[in-house]
Design an enzyme around this catalytic site. Structure first.
Site, PDB file in Angstrom:
ATOM      1  N   LYS A  22       0.864  -1.200  -0.025  1.00 37.81           N
ATOM      2  CA  LYS A  22      -0.066  -0.038   0.101  1.00 37.81           C
ATOM      3  C   LYS A  22       0.744   1.349  -0.068  1.00 37.81           C
ATOM      4  O   LYS A  22       0.527   2.170  -0.991  1.00 37.81           O
ATOM      5  CB  LYS A  22      -0.888  -0.148   1.334  1.00 37.81           C
ATOM      6  CG  LYS A  22      -1.665   1.435   1.435  1.00 37.81           C
ATOM      7  CD  LYS A  22      -2.538   1.436   2.640  1.00 37.81           C
ATOM      8  CE  LYS A  22      -2.171   1.597   4.064  1.00 37.81           C
ATOM      9  NZ  LYS A  22      -1.622   3.082   4.178  1.00 37.81           N
ATOM     10  N   ASN A  23       1.921   1.170   0.978  1.00 41.43           N
ATOM     11  CA  ASN A  23       2.502   2.618   1.102  1.00 41.43           C
ATOM     12  C   ASN A  23       3.913   2.844   0.045  1.00 41.43           C
ATOM     13  O   ASN A  23       4.405   3.625  -0.165  1.00 41.43           O
ATOM     14  CB  ASN A  23       3.319   2.675   2.515  1.00 41.43           C
ATOM     15  CG  ASN A  23       2.491   2.795   3.512  1.00 41.43           C
ATOM     16  OD1 ASN A  23       1.031   2.914   3.221  1.00 41.43           O
ATOM     17  ND2 ASN A  23       2.769   2.781   5.110  1.00 41.43           N
ATOM     18  N   ARG A  92      -4.758  10.566   3.961  1.00 36.44           N
ATOM     19  CA  ARG A  92      -3.550  11.516   4.260  1.00 36.44           C
ATOM     20  C   ARG A  92      -2.431  11.552   2.906  1.00 36.44           C
ATOM     21  O   ARG A  92      -1.865  12.274   2.442  1.00 36.44           O
ATOM     22  CB  ARG A  92      -2.770  10.779   5.356  1.00 36.44           C
ATOM     23  CG  ARG A  92      -1.166  11.176   5.498  1.00 36.44           C
ATOM     24  CD  ARG A  92      -0.975  12.457   6.515  1.00 36.44           C
ATOM     25  NE  ARG A  92       0.279  13.032   6.486  1.00 36.44           N
ATOM     26  CZ  ARG A  92       0.705  13.974   7.159  1.00 36.44           C
ATOM     27  NH1 ARG A  92      -0.094  14.861   7.587  1.00 36.44           N
ATOM     28  NH2 ARG A  92       1.994  14.295   7.215  1.00 36.44           N
ATOM     29  N   CYS A 116      -5.659   8.196   8.893  1.00 35.33           N
ATOM     30  CA  CYS A 116      -5.706   7.687  10.395  1.00 35.33           C
ATOM     31  C   CYS A 116      -5.652   8.796  11.373  1.00 35.33           C
ATOM     32  O   CYS A 116      -4.845   9.570  11.161  1.00 35.33           O
ATOM     33  CB  CYS A 116      -4.719   6.483  10.467  1.00 35.33           C
ATOM     34  SG  CYS A 116      -5.218   4.855   9.776  1.00 35.33           S
ATOM     35  N   ARG A 121      -0.068  14.815  12.657  1.00 42.61           N
ATOM     36  CA  ARG A 121       0.438  14.816  11.275  1.00 42.61           C
ATOM     37  C   ARG A 121       0.596  15.981  10.601  1.00 42.61           C
ATOM     38  O   ARG A 121      -0.386  16.282   9.547  1.00 42.61           O
ATOM     39  CB  ARG A 121      -0.645  13.728  10.622  1.00 42.61           C
ATOM     40  CG  ARG A 121      -0.428  12.335  11.411  1.00 42.61           C
ATOM     41  CD  ARG A 121      -1.324  11.223  10.607  1.00 42.61           C
ATOM     42  NE  ARG A 121      -0.151  10.577   9.692  1.00 42.61           N
ATOM     43  CZ  ARG A 121      -0.752   9.540   9.000  1.00 42.61           C
ATOM     44  NH1 ARG A 121      -2.064   8.959   9.115  1.00 42.61           N
ATOM     45  NH2 ARG A 121       0.265   8.838   8.206  1.00 42.61           N
ATOM     46  N   PRO A 122       1.434  17.061  11.073  1.00 39.94           N
ATOM     47  CA  PRO A 122       1.506  18.235  10.189  1.00 39.94           C
ATOM     48  C   PRO A 122       2.208  17.995   8.976  1.00 39.94           C
ATOM     49  O   PRO A 122       2.647  16.939   8.675  1.00 39.94           O
ATOM     50  CB  PRO A 122       2.462  19.230  11.200  1.00 39.94           C
ATOM     51  CG  PRO A 122       3.100  18.175  11.968  1.00 39.94           C
ATOM     52  CD  PRO A 122       2.339  16.804  12.257  1.00 39.94           C
ATOM     53  N   MET A 123       2.237  19.270   8.329  1.00 39.13           N
ATOM     54  CA  MET A 123       2.694  19.157   6.592  1.00 39.13           C
ATOM     55  C   MET A 123       3.902  19.917   6.605  1.00 39.13           C
ATOM     56  O   MET A 123       4.310  20.138   5.727  1.00 39.13           O
ATOM     57  CB  MET A 123       1.537  19.646   5.853  1.00 39.13           C
ATOM     58  CG  MET A 123       0.433  18.738   5.590  1.00 39.13           C
ATOM     59  SD  MET A 123       0.620  17.215   4.991  1.00 39.13           S
ATOM     60  CE  MET A 123       0.910  18.104   3.350  1.00 39.13           C
ATOM     61  N   LEU A 125       7.096  19.773   6.976  1.00 38.22           N
ATOM     62  CA  LEU A 125       8.439  19.536   6.446  1.00 38.22           C
ATOM     63  C   LEU A 125       8.090  19.264   4.930  1.00 38.22           C
ATOM     64  O   LEU A 125       9.180  19.671   3.961  1.00 38.22           O
ATOM     65  CB  LEU A 125       8.657  17.997   6.917  1.00 38.22           C
ATOM     66  CG  LEU A 125       9.125  18.016   8.434  1.00 38.22           C
ATOM     67  CD1 LEU A 125       9.277  16.714   8.791  1.00 38.22           C
ATOM     68  CD2 LEU A 125      10.333  19.088   8.744  1.00 38.22           C
ATOM     69  N   ASP A 305       3.867   1.130  12.027  1.00 36.91           N
ATOM     70  CA  ASP A 305       2.871   0.459  11.689  1.00 36.91           C
ATOM     71  C   ASP A 305       2.885  -1.031  12.173  1.00 36.91           C
ATOM     72  O   ASP A 305       1.604  -1.729  11.812  1.00 36.91           O
ATOM     73  CB  ASP A 305       2.759   0.553  10.068  1.00 36.91           C
ATOM     74  CG  ASP A 305       2.251   1.841   9.529  1.00 36.91           C
ATOM     75  OD1 ASP A 305       2.045   2.881  10.339  1.00 36.91           O
ATOM     76  OD2 ASP A 305       2.538   1.961   8.462  1.00 36.91           O
ATOM     77  N   ARG A 397      -9.037  -0.395   4.216  1.00 35.54           N
ATOM     78  CA  ARG A 397      -8.061   0.613   3.590  1.00 35.54           C
ATOM     79  C   ARG A 397      -6.759   0.083   3.397  1.00 35.54           C
ATOM     80  O   ARG A 397      -5.861   0.526   2.337  1.00 35.54           O
ATOM     81  CB  ARG A 397      -7.892   1.932   4.747  1.00 35.54           C
ATOM     82  CG  ARG A 397      -9.135   2.632   4.804  1.00 35.54           C
ATOM     83  CD  ARG A 397      -8.686   3.969   5.368  1.00 35.54           C
ATOM     84  NE  ARG A 397      -7.553   4.381   5.120  1.00 35.54           N
ATOM     85  CZ  ARG A 397      -6.708   5.081   5.901  1.00 35.54           C
ATOM     86  NH1 ARG A 397      -6.948   5.245   7.211  1.00 35.54           N
ATOM     87  NH2 ARG A 397      -5.509   5.456   5.680  1.00 35.54           N
TER      88      ARG A 397
END
Ligand code: UD1
Length: 418
Positions: A22-23, A92, A116, A121-123, A125, A305, A397
């Site tokens: 998936k990732n 995400r 999730c 989970r900021p953005m 970076l 994970d 998912r």
């Protein structure tokens, strides 16, 4: 509403093949946007998150044909640069279109992504990296818009080796003028996979898998390619724990053993026998296993994970284990549900102290996120009587046909629509 019914007590036996990761597939789908020629992806897992990314590409005008495990993508028809908020909020990883859109078209508009609920989970970076390459970004009111007259290579140091930020910057820099260097880059296998994929398309990237990645910008990507995605290391780890926690014996095919080394090492430390042979792993469980301590870390450390799945395994170990979660500050929502199944787990800040017990008891529990859901299924497989797991949409998912594949190994699992 759908829910899973898992009746425990059966030792899992037999063999299983792991699906595409998936990732890995999500960034490859986003990365296809950089190309002007058709791309074929093979080994595509049938997952809701993959469907969401397909919908996102289609919303941008890209033609996508998904048959079985093959996806044909024609990015030449790209016409919109805006991902609808409903799609962005669903996942995400929808943010991964930012780098490619900026690289190829010099512009994008996306809503702040969902996914999730495992942390803030900021953005920052991602945006810092894209700004360093010359993008002018506005991230007000839950919406991120960016423009660049032409991206320029930059020397970027990430404060943390974020997987998504590394991927977004790699993709944006692929078509930038000059050379981009990403320092303290993520080293996950999915980063190496993205490099291999982009290089096949015509990019010039090296260093993925190490902490410094160098991207020499090229004018365009125009190789017509077919690419098979790597196997899912988290699905592999989940089946390894499923075999172990049911005291079973399972042969897991289509695996890259080096990708699950950290999980293998911890299971072995607990007393599980794991044999590695080329692209397969054989897991043979002991009747009892020992407590072990775990600290989640960026790759090659123990993956966050796999933290919930290992926690339920350790809930049945002999002795007391400590799990420290270093990646996501809020990734303990499964603890309350595991307690409802009888486990003895105490939270102390970023650590969980797990005192092993003999048996878990089935009850009604709720999957609050993808891997938490996996942990509850594993708990159900080991528990006395039946566990009812609600919130199954989270599992869909990220796990392909989970219940039918567990059934092939002898598990008693069924899905109920109520
Ligand atoms: C990816 C994986 C996810 C996995 C995670 C960590 C995909 C689609 N998802 O998520 O399954 O759990 O890696 O291995 O590949 N951070 C910031 N600022 C940023 C970006 C991240 O502070 O701009 C922080 C996050 O809040 C988190 C940490 O960095 O605490 C790691 O996040 P990151 O590596 O970016 O995870 P994702 O790419 O979102």
């Amino acid at each position: 509403m759908e829910r899973l019914l898992v009746t425990g007590g059966t030792r899992l036996r037999g063999s299983i093949a792991i699906s595409g990761a998936k990732n890995a597939i999500l960034p490859l789908l986003a990365g296809s946007l950089l190309s002007e020629r058709p791309v074929v992806l093979e080994g595509v897992p049938s997952l809701i998150d993959v469907k969401t990314m397909k919908d996102a590409l289609e919303s941008l005008g890209v033609k996508v044909n998904w048959t079985g495990d093959t996806m044909q993508i024609d990015p030449s028809s790209l016409r919109s640069l805006e991902v609808p908020p409903t799609l962005a909020r669903r996942m995400r990883a929808s943010n991964l279109v930012m780098g490619p859109l900026l690289g190829r078209c010099g512009r994008f508009k996306v809503s702040y992504p969902g996914g999730c609920t495992i942390g803030s989970r900021p953005m920052d970076l991602h945006l810092k990296g894209l700004r360093a390459c010359g993008a002018v970004i506005d991230d007000d009111h839950g919406c991120i818009t960016a423009e660049a007259a032409g991206l320029q290579g930059a020397d970027i140091h990430l404060d943390f080796p974020s997987v998504g930020a590394t991927e977004n910057i790699m993709m944006a820099a692929t078509l930038a003028r000059g050379t981009t260097i990403i320092r303290n880059a993520a080293r996950e296998p999915e980063i190496v996979e993205l490099q291999n994929f982009l290089n096949k398309l015509g990019a010039r990237i090296r260093g993925a898998g190490m902490d410094t990645i160098r991207i020499d910008g090229v004018k365009k990507l125009n190789q017509e390619i077919a690419h098979r995605v790597i196997p899912d290391r988290i699905e592999t780890g989940t089946f390894m724990v499923a075999a172990a926690i049911t005291r079973g014996e399972v042969l897991i095919n289509n695996v890259i053993p080096e990708h699950v080394e950290a999980v293998t090492a911890k299971l072995r430390e607990a007393g599980v026998s794991i044999k590695e042979e080329d692209d397969r792993i054989i897991v043979t469980a002991p009747s009892n296993w020992k407590a072990v301590d775990i600290r989640t870390m960026p790759f090659p450390g123990f993956p966050t994970d796999m933290q919930p799945q290992m926690m339920v395994f350790l809930a049945l170990a002999q002795g007391t284990s400590i799990i420290t979660e270093n990646i996501f500050e809020n990734r303990f929502r499964h603890v309350g549900e595991l307690r409802r199944m009888g486990s003895q787990i105490r939270l102390e800040g970023r650590s969980a102290v797990i005192t092993g017990i003999k048996d878990l008891t089935g009850t009604v529990v709720e999957a609050t996120d993808l891997r938490a859901g996996a942990a509850l299924v594993l708990g159900g497989l080991a528990a006395e009587n039946t566990t009812i797991i609600e919130g199954v949409q989270h599992l869909d998912r990220g796990y392909e046909n989970l219940e039918s594949r567990l059934k092939m190994l002898g598990a008693q699992v069924s899905r109920e629509i109520i």
